[in-house]
Write an enzyme that holds these catalytic residues in place. Structure first.
Site, short mmCIF file in Angstrom:
data_model
loop_
_atom_site.label_atom_id
_atom_site.label_comp_id
_atom_site.label_asym_id
_atom_site.label_seq_id
_atom_site.Cartn_x
_atom_site.Cartn_y
_atom_site.Cartn_z
N CYS A 1 0.88 -1.17 0.00
CA CYS A 1 0.00 0.00 0.00
C CYS A 1 0.92 1.21 0.00
CB CYS A 1 -0.86 -0.02 1.26
SG CYS A 1 -1.82 1.48 1.55
N CYS B 1 0.29 3.60 -6.69
CA CYS B 1 -0.76 3.01 -5.86
C CYS B 1 -0.96 1.60 -6.38
CB CYS B 1 -2.05 3.82 -5.97
SG CYS B 1 -3.47 3.01 -5.18
#
Length: 270
Positions: free
Chosen positions: A70, A194
């Site tokens: 993440c 991302c």
């Protein structure tokens, strides 16, 4: 032995998929904090506490090494975790550094001074929290000089992907690329900062144009992990089975994950 993979939602499954293909003999425990997703709109303290809680849960599953799949957690929490919180016998790795090493053509652990690199104009697409942290620019500055980074906070994209709304996600990606190109008309490289974004990589590439090199993390992180475990096998923890944990509703998350990776995935409640 087992390795933990953490994400605020489903984006980390792109990394999990790549590391499982690269290291088929290693069990992986995936933890999705779906109840608190998305992290990209939270503040740094909030992200730090949520990421620490998730990491502790993976340690409890026998994962001495945890990958923060993440970027928001890697950007907003990892440095503080490493400086103040992680015990000596555990390791937590982020997903930024393998990407920056690829961009700057460095080997892992090459700590020589920053130098000129071929790529001078880089577009960064990431969540608002990742962009606000400036972690990417900080890590890049350790390794390269003279690189101009233009960052675009991509509000809404993660939500659209998590909800399975591909039409909205595609429209948002195109509008974010347009917004960035108004500020940097000719990027040489684009970073998909991302772990949800690889699912939209063809759209990013099409909107940016064929001359832009698009860097996405999953395979880079997989290679980096294989290299790390070869050098430090003691961090392959004592867990023995692969599993999928979520703080959200297991049935709903399982269905979305199955759609996401196009293979059956069954989550259990964390």
């Amino acid at each position: 032995m087992a390795v933990g993979v953490f994400d605020s939602g489903l984006g980390g499954l792109t990394v999990l998929d790549a590391v499982q293909r690269r290291l088929p003999e290693v069990p992986f425990v995936y933890f999705g904090d779906n109840a608190h997703a998305p992290y990209g709109v939270r503040d740094a303290d909030d992200i730090f506490h949520l990421t620490c809680a998730a990491t502790e849960r993976l340690w409890a599953e026998g994962c001495d090494l945890v990958i923060l799949a993440c970027n928001t957690a890697s950007a907003a929490a990892l440095k503080r975790m490493q400086e103040t919180w992680i015990p000596k016998d555990k390791r937590v790795l982020g997903v930024f550094v393998p990407l920056i090493e690829a961009l700057t053509e460095r080997q892992w652990g090459d700590n020589s001074p920053p130098r000129e690199v071929a790529v001078k104009h880089v577009a960064l697409f990431a969540t608002p929290a990742t962009v606000a942290s400036r972690a990417f620019q900080r890590e890049l500055a350790f390794r390269a000089i003279g690189v101009d980074v233009e960052a675009q906070p991509c509000g809404g994209v993660v939500d659209a992907i998590e909800q399975g709304d591909e039409i909205l996600a595609e429209a948002l990606v195109r509008s974010h690329v347009e917004a960035l190109k108004r500020r940097m008309p000719h990027p040489q490289a684009a970073i998909l900062g991302c772990t949800h974004y690889p699912l939209m990589e063809p759209i990013f590439q099409e909107a940016l144009g064929p001359e832009v090199s698009v860097y996405s993390q999953a395979n880079l992180v997989a290679e980096s992990l294989a290299d790390y475990l070869a050098r430090k096998p003691e961090f392959a923890g004592d867990g023995t089975e692969s599993k999928f944990l979520t703080t959200g509703d297991p049935r709903s998350v399982s269905n979305k994950a199955t759609q996401f990776l196009r293979r059956r995935i069954t989550f259990e409640a964390a």
